[in-house]
Motif scaffolding. Structure first.
Motif, PDB file in Angstrom:
ATOM      1  N   ASN A 130       3.421  -8.139   3.289  1.00  0.00           N
ATOM      2  CA  ASN A 130       2.598  -6.932   3.264  1.00  0.00           C
ATOM      3  C   ASN A 130       3.444  -5.755   3.715  1.00  0.00           C
ATOM      4  OD1 ASN A 130      -0.036  -8.198   2.628  1.00  0.00           O
ATOM      5  ND2 ASN A 130       0.183  -9.113   4.664  1.00  0.00           N
TER       6      ASN A 130
ATOM      7  N   THR B 187      -7.156   1.871  -6.258  1.00  0.00           N
ATOM      8  CA  THR B 187      -6.794   3.240  -5.899  1.00  0.00           C
ATOM      9  C   THR B 187      -7.918   3.881  -5.091  1.00  0.00           C
ATOM     10  OG1 THR B 187      -7.678   4.095  -7.996  1.00  0.00           O
ATOM     11  CG2 THR B 187      -5.316   3.575  -7.925  1.00  0.00           C
TER      12      THR B 187
ATOM     13  N   ILE C  66       3.586  -1.071   3.929  1.00  0.00           N
ATOM     14  CA  ILE C  66       3.080   0.267   3.644  1.00  0.00           C
ATOM     15  C   ILE C  66       4.259   1.159   3.299  1.00  0.00           C
ATOM     16  CG2 ILE C  66       1.960   2.323   4.613  1.00  0.00           C
ATOM     17  CD1 ILE C  66       0.368   0.423   6.428  1.00  0.00           C
TER      18      ILE C  66
ATOM     19  N   GLU D 234       0.177  -2.731  -5.481  1.00  0.00           N
ATOM     20  CA  GLU D 234      -1.177  -3.272  -5.480  1.00  0.00           C
ATOM     21  C   GLU D 234      -2.240  -2.225  -5.119  1.00  0.00           C
ATOM     22  OE1 GLU D 234       1.645  -6.253  -5.687  1.00  0.00           O
ATOM     23  OE2 GLU D 234       1.447  -4.837  -4.018  1.00  0.00           O
ATOM     24  N   MET D 235      -1.873  -1.268  -4.262  1.00  0.00           N
ATOM     25  CA  MET D 235      -2.850  -0.263  -3.831  1.00  0.00           C
ATOM     26  C   MET D 235      -2.183   1.090  -3.649  1.00  0.00           C
ATOM     27  SD  MET D 235      -5.316  -0.175  -0.448  1.00  0.00           S
ATOM     28  CE  MET D 235      -6.045  -1.774  -0.867  1.00  0.00           C
TER      29      MET D 235
ATOM     30  N   LEU E 171     -11.008  -1.327   4.011  1.00  0.00           N
ATOM     31  CA  LEU E 171      -9.773  -2.116   4.103  1.00  0.00           C
ATOM     32  C   LEU E 171      -9.853  -3.121   5.236  1.00  0.00           C
ATOM     33  CD1 LEU E 171      -6.981   0.534   3.438  1.00  0.00           C
ATOM     34  CD2 LEU E 171      -8.148  -0.964   1.832  1.00  0.00           C
TER      35      LEU E 171
ATOM     36  N   ILE F 228       0.862  -1.169   0.000  1.00  0.00           N
ATOM     37  CA  ILE F 228       0.000   0.000   0.000  1.00  0.00           C
ATOM     38  C   ILE F 228       0.902   1.224   0.000  1.00  0.00           C
ATOM     39  CG2 ILE F 228      -1.761   1.313   1.228  1.00  0.00           C
ATOM     40  CD1 ILE F 228      -2.676  -1.275   2.535  1.00  0.00           C
ATOM     41  N   GLU F 229       0.754   2.068  -1.005  1.00  0.00           N
ATOM     42  CA  GLU F 229       1.590   3.259  -1.115  1.00  0.00           C
ATOM     43  C   GLU F 229       0.739   4.509  -0.941  1.00  0.00           C
ATOM     44  OE1 GLU F 229       4.132   5.501  -4.609  1.00  0.00           O
ATOM     45  OE2 GLU F 229       4.242   3.313  -4.504  1.00  0.00           O
TER      46      GLU F 229
ATOM     47  N   ILE G   7      -3.066   5.118  -2.315  1.00  0.00           N
ATOM     48  CA  ILE G   7      -3.996   6.004  -1.620  1.00  0.00           C
ATOM     49  C   ILE G   7      -3.497   7.429  -1.799  1.00  0.00           C
ATOM     50  CG2 ILE G   7      -5.027   6.643   0.583  1.00  0.00           C
ATOM     51  CD1 ILE G   7      -4.548   3.749   1.501  1.00  0.00           C
TER      52      ILE G   7
END
Length: 205
Positions: free
Chosen positions: A92, A185, A94, A127-128, A201, A3-4, A130
């Motif tokens: 996983n 996104t 961030i 993958e995601m 989430l 997750i970025e 924000i």
């Protein structure tokens, strides 16, 4: 899964990253020293040579002074590359500011859409994503509360103001492209958006 988080200065990326980390039990990727930074960034560059060349060439053309150039190389390339490479080794993770942040960090002037579109082709995907589209007045208040602003000490007030105007103009070009940069996104522009995001989430990850 990576997750970025991306957004302009003082938009709340670090705060949201901490909340997500606690809620989802995902580690926030951090680079612990110069050796790790250079090793991981070099490994990334070997895997993504075109993106590396494109990023460094843009940094050269879009930097008005040596301090700004040096900061961009360190943060916009080395740290982003190292964090991405480290995150790929985890189940996983961030990333609080990664490659997509370059749309805000590199460009000192308004640029035509084709520049963004070409750069978009090279950015390694996650993958995601924000995007924190926090209102300007909220970001200004946060910066005042922190007591310092982005690039303070390495750029003049006039240069920082010019960069801020360019970010606002470029963001209008960037936003329509944002959904193309990851499998999932989200755009967060208010506290309500953030609460909705956390609920989604928590239920899906």
């Amino acid at each position: 899964m990576i997750i970025e988080l991306v957004g302009p200065p003082a938009s709340g990326k670090t705060s949201l990253a901490k909340i997500l980390s606690e809620r989802l039990d995902f580690p926030i990727v951090k680079i612990t020293g110069k050796s790790e930074l250079l090793t991981l960034a070099s490994l990334f560059a070997s895997k993504h040579p075109l993106f590396t060349i494109k990023t460094l060439s843009l940094i050269v053309t879009e930097s008005r002074s040596w301090p700004v150039f040096r900061t961009k190389v360190l943060n916009t390339f080395l740290h982003h590359a190292a964090k991405y490479e480290k995150a790929r080794k985890l189940k996983n993770a961030i990333i609080d500011e990664g490659h997509v942040q370059n749309f805000y960090s590199i460009f000192e002037r308004p640029v035509p859409p084709r520049i963004f579109e070409r750069y978009l082709e090279f950015i390694p995907r996650v993958e995601m994503l924000i995007l924190l589209a926090t209102p300007k007045e909220v970001r200004g208040k946060r910066a005042d509360e922190r007591g310092y602003g982005a690039r303070e000490g390495i750029a003049s007030g006039r240069e920082r103001a010019s960069w801020g105007v360019a970010m606002e103009i470029n963001e209008k070009i960037f936003l329509p492209l944002f959904s193309q940069l990851a499998d999932r996104t989200f755009v967060v522009s208010s506290q309500a958006d953030e609460s909705t995001l956390l609920q989604k989430l928590s239920g899906k990850l």
